[in-house]
Design a protein around this motif. Structure first.
Motif, PDB file in Angstrom:
ATOM      1  N   SER A  41       0.133  -1.290   0.150  1.00  0.00           N
ATOM      2  CA  SER A  41       0.580   0.386  -0.068  1.00  0.00           C
ATOM      3  C   SER A  41       1.073   1.281  -0.300  1.00  0.00           C
ATOM      4  CB  SER A  41      -0.751  -0.002   0.812  1.00  0.00           C
ATOM      5  OG  SER A  41      -0.609   0.105   2.468  1.00  0.00           O
ATOM      6  N   ARG A  42       2.432   1.016   0.735  1.00  0.00           N
ATOM      7  CA  ARG A  42       3.225   2.284   0.500  1.00  0.00           C
ATOM      8  C   ARG A  42       4.328   1.577  -0.553  1.00  0.00           C
ATOM      9  NH1 ARG A  42      -0.615   4.043   1.202  1.00  0.00           N
ATOM     10  NH2 ARG A  42      -1.482   5.852   2.676  1.00  0.00           N
ATOM     11  N   ASN A  43       5.132   2.647  -1.105  1.00  0.00           N
ATOM     12  CA  ASN A  43       6.444   1.914  -1.357  1.00  0.00           C
ATOM     13  C   ASN A  43       7.490   2.929  -0.725  1.00  0.00           C
ATOM     14  OD1 ASN A  43       8.310   2.120  -3.622  1.00  0.00           O
ATOM     15  ND2 ASN A  43       7.989   3.168  -4.643  1.00  0.00           N
ATOM     16  N   ILE A  44       8.059   2.107   0.141  1.00  0.00           N
ATOM     17  CA  ILE A  44       9.028   3.341   1.232  1.00  0.00           C
ATOM     18  C   ILE A  44      10.381   1.850   0.897  1.00  0.00           C
ATOM     19  CG2 ILE A  44       9.229   2.432   3.851  1.00  0.00           C
ATOM     20  CD1 ILE A  44       6.205   2.760   3.955  1.00  0.00           C
ATOM     21  N   LEU A  45      11.804   2.827   1.063  1.00  0.00           N
ATOM     22  CA  LEU A  45      12.858   2.028   1.434  1.00  0.00           C
ATOM     23  C   LEU A  45      13.348   1.911   3.017  1.00  0.00           C
ATOM     24  CD1 LEU A  45      15.607   0.948   0.292  1.00  0.00           C
ATOM     25  CD2 LEU A  45      16.368   3.236   0.594  1.00  0.00           C
ATOM     26  N   ALA A  46      12.838   1.006   3.368  1.00  0.00           N
ATOM     27  CA  ALA A  46      13.724   0.616   4.455  1.00  0.00           C
ATOM     28  C   ALA A  46      14.874  -0.482   4.545  1.00  0.00           C
ATOM     29  CB  ALA A  46      12.391  -1.248   5.077  1.00  0.00           C
ATOM     30  N   ILE A  47      15.429  -0.011   5.329  1.00  0.00           N
ATOM     31  CA  ILE A  47      17.260  -0.432   6.444  1.00  0.00           C
ATOM     32  C   ILE A  47      17.268  -0.953   6.835  1.00  0.00           C
ATOM     33  CG2 ILE A  47      19.253   0.560   6.332  1.00  0.00           C
ATOM     34  CD1 ILE A  47      18.780   2.803   4.668  1.00  0.00           C
ATOM     35  N   THR A  48      17.408  -1.836   6.681  1.00  0.00           N
ATOM     36  CA  THR A  48      17.047  -3.504   8.318  1.00  0.00           C
ATOM     37  C   THR A  48      18.835  -3.770   8.652  1.00  0.00           C
ATOM     38  OG1 THR A  48      15.821  -5.125   7.157  1.00  0.00           O
ATOM     39  CG2 THR A  48      17.579  -5.937   8.765  1.00  0.00           C
ATOM     40  N   THR A  49      18.066  -3.193  10.496  1.00  0.00           N
ATOM     41  CA  THR A  49      20.022  -3.242  11.321  1.00  0.00           C
ATOM     42  C   THR A  49      19.665  -5.273  11.796  1.00  0.00           C
ATOM     43  OG1 THR A  49      19.097  -2.237  13.670  1.00  0.00           O
ATOM     44  CG2 THR A  49      18.976  -0.614  12.036  1.00  0.00           C
ATOM     45  N   THR A  50      20.765  -5.235  11.762  1.00  0.00           N
ATOM     46  CA  THR A  50      21.121  -6.417  12.595  1.00  0.00           C
ATOM     47  C   THR A  50      21.477  -6.139  14.246  1.00  0.00           C
ATOM     48  OG1 THR A  50      23.707  -6.085  12.206  1.00  0.00           O
ATOM     49  CG2 THR A  50      22.176  -7.717  10.536  1.00  0.00           C
TER      50      THR A  50
END
Length: 529
Positions: free
Chosen positions: A128-137
């Motif tokens: 429903s949205r177009n998002i850049l997600a930055i995953t952190t470990t």
């Protein structure tokens, strides 16, 4: 539900067999107030709190929703205020001898022709949205990622107008934990599946410290990330076997803090380019994956907002969509209602398994389900977890329950799903993100500015007073039901249409407008070292 006529004073009776009802009037009612039924109040009763409709003897059942919510701790005369100090809570229902898949409702006709404008992903899901997600470990990198995200938003995002946002998936896990303990799978798969949420378009970018226990390859092992289709691979000049995109802060080529930021921004720019090429397209309403949740609940939650959400849940299921309800301690006291609605015996047994696991989890902490209710719940008229559960469970509507998820698992089927989670607003929302929601519905009676960066959160107020005071935080006013100005069906249909508009990007929720974003809180029942 019986609502006495609009003349004051007023109360709401949930079932004809109930012997208590809740006061509707804003500000409550004074002693001496007389209802249309002839009942006279002996005490001042706050709004949403219960009044005894008949004399209740000591030890007698106090009944609401046609369910025993407690036993009178002393004689309670008719017209008295019935609050938590006057009730002894029933024992929890046992998990044996339950009705198993006994309710077989006539199938409702499919709801066809409803669509929204969404982003199709290579794995078949829809965002429903177009998002850049930055995953952190690991939590160690959270400050660096926060700094980088601000730079990305200020300097890069304006160049990519089709990308809605950039978010850092920051959390408190990753090191200092017993990562090989059996229950450690829960936080690990939660973070893994959040990374693959449909609102992120299949773009996976990871920031690692380097020395943490949760190494990138453990978080996202080979085969985890869906392979891009041939068209997408050709468009971006990648191979389907492209390596995991990781920025490691301890890498030797980083000299100074700004070199770390430069590496993160350089990686982000490539992902933003691909996301910016995406466009919304018309998709059926069956592509909605909705999580429903309540927080800051009051006695009206089970009268207005949650029944309206339940009606909308049934509409969504009829449209072929996926709806998840959760909050284990807030449905535990209705387990017989759930197992009887299971589509198969296997689904019923899966629900029993999740309840038993959580019972054991609470027992380890030397508490039981009664620890759930908050001071705000009680101030809003909810005497105990039994009463709260009866109001919470109605969010699930009336459809058969077709599947069960353990905490952190990803949904892989349509229909009504029980996604087992703690009742904590933040943990439940985090786990529903991992399950794959692209839209979130949150009901509240006391009021909470809860929001998520990763998916739109639609807020539904249980009372008109709250909707009026928090006019720029609540999206839907279900209090109109108690006012007599709308029906449960009216508000449920309004919510359904609003969902389609929000999912399409035609409308924003107030939480999106103000950028209200609660932190991700991973559920970690394993030991911390």
């Amino acid at each position: 539900m019986t609502l006495l006529p609009s003349a004051q004073p007023r109360y709401i009776l949930m079932h004809e067999a109930d012997n208590v009802a809740i006061v509707v009037n804003d500000g409550g009612l004074p002693a001496g107030a007389v209802f249309a039924s002839g009942l006279t109040l002996r005490d001042k009763v706050p709004q949403g709190h219960k009044v005894a409709l008949v004399d209740l003897p000591q030890g007698g059942i106090v009944r609401r929703y046609n369910v025993p919510i407690g036993y009178a701790a002393r004689d309670i005369p008719a017209g008295s205020w019935v609050h938590e100090r006057l009730l002894d809570m029933p024992d929890a229902r046992g998990l044996d001898n339950l009705p198993i898949a006994t309710v077989k409702p006539e199938p409702l006709p499919p709801l066809e022709g409803y669509t929204f404008e969404g982003y199709r992903n290579a794995d078949g899901s829809v965002g429903s949205r177009n998002i850049l997600a930055i995953t952190t470990t690991v939590q160690c990198v959270a400050g660096v990622v926060e700094f980088a995200v601000k730079r990305i938003k200020d300097e890069l995002l304006p160049r990519f107008p089709n990308v809605d946002d950039v978010v850092g998936l920051e959390h408190s896990y990753g090191c200092g934990v017993a990562i090989d303990a059996p229950d450690a799978i829960i936080p690990i798969r939660t973070l893994r599946n959040i990374t693959l949420n449909p609102n992120f378009g299949g773009e996976v970018m990871v920031v690692s410290l380097g020395c943490e226990k949760l190494q990138p390859e453990r978080l996202l092992p080979p085969g985890t990330i869906p392979i891009m289709d041939e068209r997408n691979v050709a468009d971006v000049g990648m191979t389907a076997e492209a390596p995991l995109d990781v920025v490691c802060l301890q890498s030797e080529h980083h000299v100074g803090f700004m070199s770390m930021i430069d590496s993160i921004m350089g990686a982000a720019e490539l992902h933003l380019e691909r996301l910016d090429a995406r466009r919304r397209e018309t998709v059926p309403a069956s592509e909605l994956v909705v999580g429903v949740q309540c927080g800051g609940s009051d006695a009206f939650s089970g009268v207005t907002a949650n029944p309206a959400v339940g009606f909308c849940t049934d509409l969504l299921v009829r449209a072929g969509a996926t709806v998840m309800f959760s909050e284990t301690t807030e449905v535990r006291d209705g387990i017989d209602q759930l197992t009887s609605r299971a589509s198969t015996p296997e689904v019923a047994q899966a629900m029993i398994r999740e309840m038993a696991w959580y019972d054991a989890y609470l027992e380890k902490g030397k508490v039981d389900r009664s620890a759930n209710t908050t001071p705000g719940n009680k101030k809003g008229g909810l005497s105990n977890i039994v009463e709260k559960a009866m109001g919470s469970i109605v969010k699930s509507g009336t459809s058969p329950i077709s599947g069960v998820l353990s905490p952190g698992e990803k949904v892989r089927q349509k229909g009504l799903i029980y996604a087992a989670t703690p009742a904590s607003d933040f943990i439940c929302g985090t786990l529903q993100l991992a399950a794959g929601i692209n839209l979130h519905v949150f009901t509240t009676g006391r009021g909470t500015p809860y929001g998520l960066a990763e998916v739109p959160v639609i807020k539904v107020a249980t009372r008109t007073d709250l909707a009026r005071r928090w006019h720029d935080l609540m999206d839907i006013n279900a209090g109109r039901i108690a006012d007599g100005d709308a029906t449960i069906e009216d508000v449920g249909r309004e919510l359904f249409q609003f969902m389609l508009d929000v999912a399409s990007g035609r409308k924003k929720t107030w939480a999106e407008h103000w950028k209200l974003r609660n932190a991700l809180v991973l559920f970690n029942p394993a030991p911390v070292t």
